[in-house]
Design a protein around this motif. Structure first.
Motif, PDB file in Angstrom:
ATOM      1  N   LEU A  74      11.902  38.845 -28.159  1.00 58.90           N
ATOM      2  CA  LEU A  74      11.722  39.777 -29.275  1.00 58.90           C
ATOM      3  C   LEU A  74      10.242  40.015 -29.547  1.00 58.90           C
ATOM      4  O   LEU A  74       9.830  41.154 -29.813  1.00 58.90           O
ATOM      5  CB  LEU A  74      12.404  39.222 -30.519  1.00 58.90           C
ATOM      6  CG  LEU A  74      12.318  40.091 -31.778  1.00 58.90           C
ATOM      7  CD1 LEU A  74      12.976  41.446 -31.538  1.00 58.90           C
ATOM      8  CD2 LEU A  74      12.966  39.385 -32.969  1.00 58.90           C
ATOM      9  N   ASP A  75       9.450  38.956 -29.481  1.00 58.91           N
ATOM     10  CA  ASP A  75       8.014  39.097 -29.726  1.00 58.91           C
ATOM     11  C   ASP A  75       7.394  40.048 -28.708  1.00 58.91           C
ATOM     12  O   ASP A  75       6.557  40.893 -29.062  1.00 58.91           O
ATOM     13  CB  ASP A  75       7.351  37.722 -29.648  1.00 58.91           C
ATOM     14  CG  ASP A  75       5.865  37.780 -29.965  1.00 58.91           C
ATOM     15  OD1 ASP A  75       5.506  38.223 -31.075  1.00 58.91           O
ATOM     16  OD2 ASP A  75       5.061  37.383 -29.106  1.00 58.91           O
ATOM     17  N   GLN A  76       7.802  39.923 -27.455  1.00 58.41           N
ATOM     18  CA  GLN A  76       7.296  40.812 -26.415  1.00 58.41           C
ATOM     19  C   GLN A  76       7.738  42.256 -26.669  1.00 58.41           C
ATOM     20  O   GLN A  76       6.960  43.193 -26.508  1.00 58.41           O
ATOM     21  CB  GLN A  76       7.770  40.343 -25.043  1.00 58.41           C
ATOM     22  CG  GLN A  76       7.191  41.138 -23.886  1.00 58.41           C
ATOM     23  CD  GLN A  76       7.619  40.583 -22.539  1.00 58.41           C
ATOM     24  OE1 GLN A  76       8.586  39.835 -22.431  1.00 58.41           O
ATOM     25  NE2 GLN A  76       6.900  40.949 -21.492  1.00 58.41           N
ATOM     26  N   PHE A  77       8.996  42.414 -27.085  1.00 58.49           N
ATOM     27  CA  PHE A  77       9.525  43.750 -27.389  1.00 58.49           C
ATOM     28  C   PHE A  77       8.720  44.403 -28.513  1.00 58.49           C
ATOM     29  O   PHE A  77       8.296  45.564 -28.403  1.00 58.49           O
ATOM     30  CB  PHE A  77      11.003  43.641 -27.784  1.00 58.49           C
ATOM     31  CG  PHE A  77      11.576  44.907 -28.355  1.00 58.49           C
ATOM     32  CD1 PHE A  77      12.093  45.892 -27.523  1.00 58.49           C
ATOM     33  CD2 PHE A  77      11.601  45.119 -29.730  1.00 58.49           C
ATOM     34  CE1 PHE A  77      12.614  47.075 -28.046  1.00 58.49           C
ATOM     35  CE2 PHE A  77      12.122  46.293 -30.261  1.00 58.49           C
ATOM     36  CZ  PHE A  77      12.634  47.266 -29.415  1.00 58.49           C
ATOM     37  N   LEU A  78       8.504  43.657 -29.581  1.00 56.75           N
ATOM     38  CA  LEU A  78       7.814  44.213 -30.742  1.00 56.75           C
ATOM     39  C   LEU A  78       6.349  44.516 -30.437  1.00 56.75           C
ATOM     40  O   LEU A  78       5.761  45.421 -31.051  1.00 56.75           O
ATOM     41  CB  LEU A  78       7.908  43.246 -31.922  1.00 56.75           C
ATOM     42  CG  LEU A  78       9.313  43.026 -32.480  1.00 56.75           C
ATOM     43  CD1 LEU A  78       9.306  41.959 -33.563  1.00 56.75           C
ATOM     44  CD2 LEU A  78       9.911  44.333 -33.011  1.00 56.75           C
ATOM     45  N   ALA A  79       5.777  43.790 -29.501  1.00 55.05           N
ATOM     46  CA  ALA A  79       4.381  44.043 -29.121  1.00 55.05           C
ATOM     47  C   ALA A  79       4.247  45.333 -28.329  1.00 55.05           C
ATOM     48  O   ALA A  79       3.175  45.957 -28.334  1.00 55.05           O
ATOM     49  CB  ALA A  79       3.845  42.868 -28.305  1.00 55.05           C
ATOM     50  N   GLN A  80       5.328  45.748 -27.677  1.00 51.32           N
ATOM     51  CA  GLN A  80       5.256  46.878 -26.750  1.00 51.32           C
ATOM     52  C   GLN A  80       5.830  48.177 -27.313  1.00 51.32           C
ATOM     53  O   GLN A  80       5.505  49.253 -26.806  1.00 51.32           O
ATOM     54  CB  GLN A  80       5.992  46.521 -25.452  1.00 51.32           C
ATOM     55  CG  GLN A  80       5.363  45.376 -24.678  1.00 51.32           C
ATOM     56  CD  GLN A  80       6.208  44.948 -23.486  1.00 51.32           C
ATOM     57  OE1 GLN A  80       7.375  45.334 -23.374  1.00 51.32           O
ATOM     58  NE2 GLN A  80       5.620  44.148 -22.606  1.00 51.32           N
ATOM     59  N   ARG A  81       6.660  48.091 -28.347  1.00 54.09           N
ATOM     60  CA  ARG A  81       7.369  49.290 -28.817  1.00 54.09           C
ATOM     61  C   ARG A  81       6.798  49.817 -30.134  1.00 54.09           C
ATOM     62  O   ARG A  81       6.284  49.063 -30.961  1.00 54.09           O
ATOM     63  CB  ARG A  81       8.866  48.984 -28.973  1.00 54.09           C
ATOM     64  CG  ARG A  81       9.516  48.461 -27.723  1.00 54.09           C
ATOM     65  CD  ARG A  81       9.417  49.431 -26.540  1.00 54.09           C
ATOM     66  NE  ARG A  81      10.314  50.555 -26.694  1.00 54.09           N
ATOM     67  CZ  ARG A  81      11.566  50.571 -26.215  1.00 54.09           C
ATOM     68  NH1 ARG A  81      12.041  49.531 -25.535  1.00 54.09           N
ATOM     69  NH2 ARG A  81      12.319  51.625 -26.381  1.00 54.09           N
ATOM     70  N   ASP A  82       6.911  51.102 -30.305  1.00 52.51           N
ATOM     71  CA  ASP A  82       6.364  51.798 -31.467  1.00 52.51           C
ATOM     72  C   ASP A  82       7.434  51.956 -32.545  1.00 52.51           C
ATOM     73  O   ASP A  82       8.421  52.669 -32.355  1.00 52.51           O
ATOM     74  CB  ASP A  82       5.843  53.171 -31.037  1.00 52.51           C
ATOM     75  CG  ASP A  82       5.230  53.952 -32.194  1.00 52.51           C
ATOM     76  OD1 ASP A  82       5.014  53.348 -33.273  1.00 52.51           O
ATOM     77  OD2 ASP A  82       4.967  55.156 -32.016  1.00 52.51           O
ATOM     78  N   LEU A  83       7.220  51.294 -33.680  1.00 54.10           N
ATOM     79  CA  LEU A  83       8.166  51.376 -34.796  1.00 54.10           C
ATOM     80  C   LEU A  83       7.590  52.180 -35.955  1.00 54.10           C
ATOM     81  O   LEU A  83       8.101  52.116 -37.079  1.00 54.10           O
ATOM     82  CB  LEU A  83       8.523  49.967 -35.297  1.00 54.10           C
ATOM     83  CG  LEU A  83       9.023  48.959 -34.266  1.00 54.10           C
ATOM     84  CD1 LEU A  83       9.411  47.653 -34.967  1.00 54.10           C
ATOM     85  CD2 LEU A  83      10.201  49.512 -33.487  1.00 54.10           C
ATOM     86  N   SER A  84       6.540  52.929 -35.693  1.00 48.85           N
ATOM     87  CA  SER A  84       5.823  53.601 -36.779  1.00 48.85           C
ATOM     88  C   SER A  84       6.664  54.640 -37.519  1.00 48.85           C
ATOM     89  O   SER A  84       6.300  55.066 -38.613  1.00 48.85           O
ATOM     90  CB  SER A  84       4.553  54.275 -36.236  1.00 48.85           C
ATOM     91  OG  SER A  84       4.866  55.229 -35.230  1.00 48.85           O
TER      92      SER A  84
END
Length: 228
Positions: free
Chosen positions: A15-25
């Motif tokens: 999950l940490d890797q996912f959140l580092a790579q994806r844009d949730l803006s």
């Protein structure tokens, strides 16, 4: 960590890797909650790294120091046995010295660290007492220094693994608490992420995959495992 906790931790890495790579803006709240999740996992990861690894490394160092000492010790024991046998039969110290010097490698190997430290420490005292006769057998001051340094290196490790283990019990309790905090942050992120079902369904699907907590021993993962 038990199996379930380990699976949660592995989920955290994904999950940490996912959140580092994806844009949730697209969602301000999801972005904020994701930052909290990553911060919580960072603390958890640091805590896990401080635990068993340091204890394992310390144990390896202690074992290496003990092995080196046991390899060098025969140089002292052989010379001490010779000196003891040459002492006059009327010398009151002769039986005790001979008894100490005839300890076998097998007996030494069976000793726990603290008793081994004490036994070798006493032998080094004998080496100081019988310094002059020992030199005739090649046990010089230089050799004595080498054996003494090996002894000091080993003695410095005695009890340190137990101390680390006690400290790590506190670390592990803290790790359990940090894991609970991390999972709490994950649950709080789950709700804001629901909006991506509409905004970006591919991103939402990947998020749910990252949030799955696997079962040890293999087997198919079910969708309802996410969020465990």
């Amino acid at each position: 960590m038990d199996d379930r906790q380990l699976n949660q931790y592995r989920m955290g890495e994904t999950l940490d890797q996912f959140l580092a790579q994806r844009d949730l803006s697209a969602s301000e709240e999801a972005t904020a909650e994701a930052a909290d999740v990553r911060a919580a996992f960072g603390l958890l990861k640091e805590s896990v790294g401080q635990g068993t690894t340091s204890t394992k490394e310390n144990t390896q160092d202690a074992g290496a120091a003990e092995t080196k000492l046991l390899q060098l010790l025969p140089a002292l024991l052989g010379s001490l046995r010779s000196v003891a046998r040459k002492l006059p039969l009327t010398d009151d110290d002769r039986p005790a010295l001979l008894a100490r010097a005839t300890i076998s490698a097998k007996q030494l190997d069976k000793l726990r660290p603290a008793p081994l430290r004490d036994v070798v420490g006493r032998l080094l005292q004998d080496a100081t007492t019988y310094q002059k006769p020992l030199q005739k057998y090649g046990y010089s001051d230089a050799v004595h220094t080498i054996v003494t340094n090996a002894y000091n290196d080993f003695a410095a490790t005695v009890g340190t693994t137990r101390t680390l283990q006690k400290g790590n019990q506190s670390i592990h309790r803290s790790t359990d608490e940090l894991l609970l905090d991390f999972m709490k942050q994950c649950y709080e992120l789950d709700d804001p992420m629901e909006i991506f079902r509409v905004l970006d369904n591919d991103l939402y699907r990947d998020y749910r995959a990252a949030r799955k907590v696997g079962k040890s021993g293999g087997g198919k993962k079910k969708d309802d495992e996410a969020g465990q």
